[in-house]
Motif scaffolding. Structure first.
Motif, short mmCIF file in Angstrom:
data_model
loop_
_atom_site.label_atom_id
_atom_site.label_comp_id
_atom_site.label_asym_id
_atom_site.label_seq_id
_atom_site.Cartn_x
_atom_site.Cartn_y
_atom_site.Cartn_z
N ALA A 172 0.70 -1.40 0.23
CA ALA A 172 -0.24 -0.32 0.05
C ALA A 172 0.66 1.40 0.22
O ALA A 172 1.89 1.35 1.01
N GLY A 193 2.95 0.81 5.05
CA GLY A 193 4.44 1.40 5.38
C GLY A 193 4.30 2.05 6.87
O GLY A 193 2.92 2.68 7.78
N GLY A 217 -6.79 5.95 -3.16
CA GLY A 217 -7.31 6.93 -2.97
C GLY A 217 -6.33 8.16 -2.59
O GLY A 217 -4.67 7.71 -2.34
N ARG A 219 -6.76 10.48 -0.52
CA ARG A 219 -6.63 10.45 1.34
C ARG A 219 -5.30 9.77 1.85
O ARG A 219 -5.70 8.81 1.77
N LEU A 221 -4.91 8.09 4.45
CA LEU A 221 -4.58 7.52 6.39
C LEU A 221 -3.46 7.47 7.30
O LEU A 221 -2.35 7.15 6.38
N1 SAM Z 1 3.81 10.57 3.29
C1 SAM Z 1 3.76 9.30 3.72
C2 SAM Z 1 3.71 8.78 2.46
O1 SAM Z 1 3.37 9.08 1.69
O2 SAM Z 1 4.05 7.62 1.84
C3 SAM Z 1 2.17 8.66 4.25
C4 SAM Z 1 2.09 7.47 4.75
S1 SAM Z 1 1.46 6.74 5.63
C5 SAM Z 1 0.16 7.56 7.31
C6 SAM Z 1 1.29 5.45 6.12
C7 SAM Z 1 0.76 4.00 5.38
O3 SAM Z 1 -0.72 3.83 5.09
C8 SAM Z 1 1.59 4.21 3.71
O4 SAM Z 1 2.71 4.12 4.09
C9 SAM Z 1 0.47 3.03 3.52
O5 SAM Z 1 0.95 2.06 3.79
C10 SAM Z 1 -0.90 3.33 4.22
N2 SAM Z 1 -1.98 4.48 3.10
C11 SAM Z 1 -2.15 5.04 3.57
N3 SAM Z 1 -3.48 5.95 3.19
C12 SAM Z 1 -3.08 5.08 1.87
C13 SAM Z 1 -3.96 5.91 0.82
N4 SAM Z 1 -4.28 6.31 0.38
N5 SAM Z 1 -2.80 4.25 -0.16
C14 SAM Z 1 -2.78 3.06 -0.09
N6 SAM Z 1 -2.12 3.05 1.03
C15 SAM Z 1 -2.04 4.12 1.89
#
Ligand code: SAM
Length: 235
Positions: A172, A193, A217, A219, A221
């Motif tokens: 993801a 991640g 998407g 957003r 999360l």
């Molecule tokens: N700034 C980081 C980036 O751009 O990768 C955001 C990381 S997010 C807080 C933590 C993890 O949640 C990501 O590495 C991903 O695996 C998953 N995640 C959060 N939002 C996602 C999205 N819209 N699509 C896919 N994975 C998402």
């Protein structure tokens, strides 16, 4: 607690348990249950059924146990999550367990803070306690296997190919256009991640062993929300 999870040591004879401590307090204060009331119970890694309260006093609760059905089916999903901050870790474990995940790896990544690895929340007893909360929530009894891996590269190159063999391999990653598939109806291995996201080299390592970077998407999360949203989408 939608199911009271029982362990071997709770049984005083083959059909009677006596509970004290957290489960007893919950039955008394939250369920406000009394003698002859029935609660949903289940035996760890075993069947589900009814517990009829036969005694409840200041000391504990005694129940007659009747087991008659299997727990809900497990998700055919292996989850690999970059170790989240300690505060989030408990929620992630409980939530993934409540969704039916039975195999979870907590791994290192470039943007995982080193200090997270010395958190007391990583102790086996805490991890098990959080998994139990997830099982009690979801009326399940099958304890998940939860393992930690301190070295990203070693894990991805030496272990993950075998762990993910014959499954759909997804990582993801919000920064790609490829859409995460829906209702896949097959086994998958999903990598999630850290708060700061995976670095490009980590995504490239995963892609080299057959993982596909997918997004759900625009957003971005939080990890615990992403876990729930991704699992709901896949299954
Ligand atoms: N700034 C980081 C980036 O751009 O990768 C955001 C990381 S997010 C807080 C933590 C993890 O949640 C990501 O590495 C991903 O695996 C998953 N995640 C959060 N939002 C996602 C999205 N819209 N699509 C896919 N994975 C998402």
């Amino acid at each position: 607690m939608n199911l009271v999870l029982l362990f071997k040591e709770d049984f005083v004879d083959p059909s009677t348990v006596v509970l004290r401590g957290r489960r007893f307090e919950h039955i008394k204060r939250v369920h406000r249950a009394g003698v002859v009331d029935e609660l949903t119970i289940g035996v760890a890694n075993g069947k589900i059924g009814r517990g009829t309260i036969t005694r409840l006093d200041d000391d504990g609760v005694e129940m007659r146990v009747d087991l008659d059905r299997d727990p809900p089916p497990a998700l055919p999903l292996t989850l690999v999550i970059a170790l989240p901050r300690p505060k989030v870790l408990n929620r992630v474990i409980a939530s993934a367990t409540s969704l039916g995940v039975k195999r979870l790896f907590l791994i290192n990544a470039w943007r995982v803070e080193k200090s997270y690895w010395s958190s007391p929340r990583l102790a086996d007893e805490n991890i098990r306690a959080q998994a139990i909360i997830g099982l009690e929530q979801a009326r399940d009894t099958m304890l998940p296997s939860i393992e930690t891996r301190r070295f990203f590269r070693r894990f991805v190159e030496d272990e993950l190919p075998e762990i993910a063999r014959d499954t759909m391999k997804l990582v993801a990653h919000p920064r790609v256009d490829a859409e995460c598939p829906h209702n896949i109806g097959e086994a998958a291995t999903l990598v999630i991640g850290p708060e700061g996201g995976f670095i490009d080299a980590e995504i490239a390592s995963l892609e080299r062993i057959g993982f596909r970077a997918v997004s759900i998407g625009a957003r971005i999360l939080r990890v615990e929300t992403a876990v729930a949203a991704l699992i709901a989408r896949l299954y």
